[in-house]
Design a protein around this motif. Structure first.
Motif, PDB file in Angstrom:
ATOM      1  N   SER A 159       0.811  -1.046  -0.071  1.00 36.16           N
ATOM      2  CA  SER A 159      -0.140  -0.073   0.079  1.00 36.16           C
ATOM      3  C   SER A 159       1.037   1.260  -0.066  1.00 36.16           C
ATOM      4  O   SER A 159       0.612   2.280  -0.623  1.00 36.16           O
ATOM      5  N   GLU A 160       1.941   1.363   0.740  1.00 37.94           N
ATOM      6  CA  GLU A 160       2.780   2.249   0.780  1.00 37.94           C
ATOM      7  C   GLU A 160       3.328   2.591  -0.518  1.00 37.94           C
ATOM      8  O   GLU A 160       3.555   3.926  -0.975  1.00 37.94           O
ATOM      9  N   LEU A 161       3.810   1.442  -0.957  1.00 30.42           N
ATOM     10  CA  LEU A 161       4.661   1.620  -2.299  1.00 30.42           C
ATOM     11  C   LEU A 161       3.800   2.041  -3.414  1.00 30.42           C
ATOM     12  O   LEU A 161       4.170   2.734  -4.432  1.00 30.42           O
ATOM     13  N   LEU A 169      -0.371  -0.637  -9.080  1.00 29.20           N
ATOM     14  CA  LEU A 169      -1.072  -1.737  -8.464  1.00 29.20           C
ATOM     15  C   LEU A 169      -2.489  -1.409  -8.177  1.00 29.20           C
ATOM     16  O   LEU A 169      -2.771  -0.323  -7.931  1.00 29.20           O
ATOM     17  N   GLY A 170      -3.288  -2.232  -8.737  1.00 28.39           N
ATOM     18  CA  GLY A 170      -4.595  -1.939  -8.656  1.00 28.39           C
ATOM     19  C   GLY A 170      -5.170  -2.351  -7.392  1.00 28.39           C
ATOM     20  O   GLY A 170      -4.513  -2.606  -6.351  1.00 28.39           O
ATOM     21  N   SER A 171      -6.506  -2.649  -7.114  1.00 25.54           N
ATOM     22  CA  SER A 171      -6.998  -3.275  -5.857  1.00 25.54           C
ATOM     23  C   SER A 171      -6.531  -4.476  -5.658  1.00 25.54           C
ATOM     24  O   SER A 171      -6.465  -5.279  -6.668  1.00 25.54           O
TER      25      SER A 171
END
Length: 203
Positions: A159-161, A169-171
């Motif tokens: 998430s941080e990246l 990145l998607g969901s």
């Protein structure tokens, strides 16, 4: 699985540990509480451990160089009911003169109830209260806690990246697959299956 960012926003303990980059403590928290016997830390001890870490960090950021035990003592003087008002005020003034925003720091301190809520509601950690648990179930629960923690850390990192644009990145959801390979009988099992069947093909 709930988005890790949402979890940290919803629960104070997760937010505080994340914002102050105390990730090692965050990762250790479930095992520290749910450990066996003497290895298990109380909720009050865990709350104090977090708060002392916040105290030490605030002192260091203000340019202080706290010696071993100094952050613990500073926290005690600010919060212990046995400390007189005069001593508490002296400690508060000393920290403020050094550049520590004590008012802001105190808003970040967590309670043992907040730690309990975060462990049980956000991380899904349970604590064995008896010693007569089936040994396979006991170890399976321990491994499951580690697997959940690993998945949470992995989701947090992704998430941080994702948020800072480092990766595209998607969901997403994260899973951790644990498999055991026996070199003797050359058989491979998913961990829970191996435990449920009582072992591999070896005699």
């Amino acid at each position: 699985m709930a988005n890790e960012t949402d979890v940290k926003t919803r629960y104070k303990v997760g937010r505080v540990l994340s914002e102050h980059d105390l990730l090692d403590l965050h990762e250790a928290l479930p095992e520290l509480w749910a450990g066996d016997g003497d290895e298990s830390a109380s909720l009050r001890a865990l709350a104090e451990r977090i708060n002392v870490a916040l105290m030490r960090q605030a002192m260091e950021e203000a340019g202080m160089d706290p010696l071993d035990g100094e952050a613990e003592n500073a926290y005690r003087l600010l919060t212990d009911d046995d400390v007189s008002v005069g001593v508490r005020t002296q400690q508060r003034n000393r920290l403020e003169r050094a550049g520590v925003d004590v008012d802001e720091l105190e808003t970040e301190f967590v309670t043992h109830q907040a730690v309990y809520t975060y462990l049980t509601k956000a991380l899904g950690v349970t604590k064995d209260e008896t010693d007569d648990t089936d040994p396979i179930e006991k170890h399976q629960q321990r491994i499951q806690r580690l697997r959940s923690r690993t998945a949470a850390v992995m989701e947090n990192s992704l998430s941080e990246l994702q948020n800072d644009g480092t990766i595209s990145l998607g969901s997403f959801d994260t899973t951790v697959d644990l498999r055991v390979y026996c070199q003797d009988c050359e058989s491979q099992y998913e961990l829970s299956s191996l435990l449920q069947r009582g072992g591999c093909e070896c005699e």
